[in-house]
Write a protein that holds these residues in place. Structure first.
Motif, PDB file in Angstrom:
ATOM      1  N   SER A 147       0.943  -1.279  -0.010  1.00  0.00           N
ATOM      2  CA  SER A 147      -0.103  -0.011   0.007  1.00  0.00           C
ATOM      3  C   SER A 147       0.839   1.323  -0.094  1.00  0.00           C
ATOM      4  N   SER A 148       0.233   2.331  -0.095  1.00  0.00           N
ATOM      5  CA  SER A 148       0.763   3.636   0.250  1.00  0.00           C
ATOM      6  C   SER A 148      -0.351   4.371   0.908  1.00  0.00           C
ATOM      7  N   GLY A 149       0.028   5.789   1.239  1.00  0.00           N
ATOM      8  CA  GLY A 149      -1.217   6.351   1.796  1.00  0.00           C
ATOM      9  C   GLY A 149      -0.515   7.412   2.783  1.00  0.00           C
ATOM     10  N   HIS A 150      -1.344   7.657   3.674  1.00  0.00           N
ATOM     11  CA  HIS A 150      -0.866   8.823   4.874  1.00  0.00           C
ATOM     12  C   HIS A 150      -1.320   8.278   6.085  1.00  0.00           C
ATOM     13  N   PRO A 151      -0.692   8.932   7.187  1.00  0.00           N
ATOM     14  CA  PRO A 151      -0.850   8.087   8.574  1.00  0.00           C
ATOM     15  C   PRO A 151      -2.170   8.600   9.390  1.00  0.00           C
ATOM     16  N   ALA A 152      -2.487   8.079  10.027  1.00  0.00           N
ATOM     17  CA  ALA A 152      -3.668   8.415  10.929  1.00  0.00           C
ATOM     18  C   ALA A 152      -3.440   9.870  11.608  1.00  0.00           C
ATOM     19  N   PRO A 153      -4.571  10.499  12.229  1.00  0.00           N
ATOM     20  CA  PRO A 153      -4.391  11.690  12.993  1.00  0.00           C
ATOM     21  C   PRO A 153      -3.695  11.271  14.146  1.00  0.00           C
TER      22      PRO A 153
END
Length: 324
Positions: free
Chosen positions: A108-114
């Protein structure tokens, strides 16, 4: 004609997210498949039951390697459908993008959770335990690959890169067989328009399919040369059968459609009947790796259907984001 704007993904093996301004479509979340009745007694141990679960932001669609679960990456972690129930993966609630499965791992790729101390964006990450934990591989803090495809049996990875980074000096399609340690840009000769989606053959990593605004393209030499095999507008998603013999693809040309084409012999496309509204279309296609007759499709408007007979009949398991 529908004007498309690629926001980029996989398939899978992955397929891309495409927003259609003419219809007001936006990337939305999806979910997976019903498990066959004969397998209802099988127990999943790596998900946390909860209800209700709303499906938001379509980021991918994959089966687990054992065929018991559908994994649905969304804006707040991974939703799971198994044994007729919805749950959430017992792992970090990151915003996973370009989510795609192989026999051995999830990528996967993406962005970290808050609140997470993970670096944003992820670059390329990998999970060896079904999405509970993730390993950093490549380009952390540099790239977010929305369009990512894996070869199910070889672990080869293709991505579409939209901006230069430390290992990719130009926009284009890149390929790795080393979990992102080295990347090679493919020539993509014959590919005439922008990429909507990618799919890699499960057994031969040199066979690559591209869904584009003007049709479906196929390469048999690792992406150096592409042949346009379907000239229908708006090919949105594609999926190689895990036996490697056929290619499924979705498109929109006055209405949504799902078709399949054989990779050898008669190359005519066979259209599959689908119970999808005229103003919707298929964003993702996935196949159960254990029961190959079982398919799952998810639409841009968050409806999800499962077939246990290779598309002859369909059962709806989510409607407009509401889980059923």
């Amino acid at each position: 004609m529908i004007d498309s704007k690629t926001t980029v993904t996989q398939g899978v093996i992955a397929v891309s997210i495409v927003a259609f301004s003419a219809l007001g479509w936006q990337p939305l979340a999806i979910a997976g498949t019903a498990v066959m009745a004969s397998n209802e007694a099988r127990v999943s141990t790596n998900v946390k039951a909860e209800a209700p679960i709303e499906l938001m932001h379509i980021h991918g669609l994959s089966y687990s390697a054992d065929g018991k679960q559908i994994l649905i990456p969304s804006h707040n972690g991974i939703a799971v459908y198994a044994q007729g129930r919805w749950s959430t993966m017992a792992g970090p609630k990151h915003d996973y993008m370009g989510f795609s499965a192989t026999r051995d791992a999830l990528y996967s790729s993406g962005h970290p959770a808050p609140g997470s101390d993970a670096v944003n964006p992820f670059g390329l990450i990998k999970s060896n335990d079904g999405g509970k934990t993730w390993e950093k591989l490549s380009l952390e803090g540099e790239s977010d690959f929305h369009t990512l495809a894996t070869s199910y049996g070889t672990n080869a990875i293709y991505v579409f890169n939209h901006q230069a980074n430390s290992r990719m000096k130009a926009i284009g399609i890149y390929f790795t067989e080393s979990d992102g340690m080295t990347w090679n840009r493919i020539a993509a000769n014959g590919l005439k328009t922008k990429v909507n989606s990618l799919a890699a053959h499960p057994n031969d990593a040199k066979i690559l399919a591209v869904g584009a605004g003007d049709g479906l393209y196929l390469s048999r030499d690792g992406g150096n040369h592409f042949e346009q095999i379907i000239d229908r507008k708006q090919v949105l998603a594609q999926w190689f059968d895990l036996d490697g013999k056929r290619l499924w693809f979705s498109n929109y040309a006055g209405g949504p459609a799902l078709s399949l084409i054989r990779l050898t012999g008669d190359a005519r496309a066979e259209q599959i009947q689908i119970p999808i509204d005229a103003d919707d279309a298929i964003a993702y296609i996935a196949q159960n790796p254990i029961w190959l007759k079982e398919l799952a499709i998810a639409t841009f408007k968050r409806s999800v259907y499962v077939s246990h007979d290779q598309g002859a009949t369909w059962t709806q398991i989510a409607k407009a984001g509401a889980t059923l």
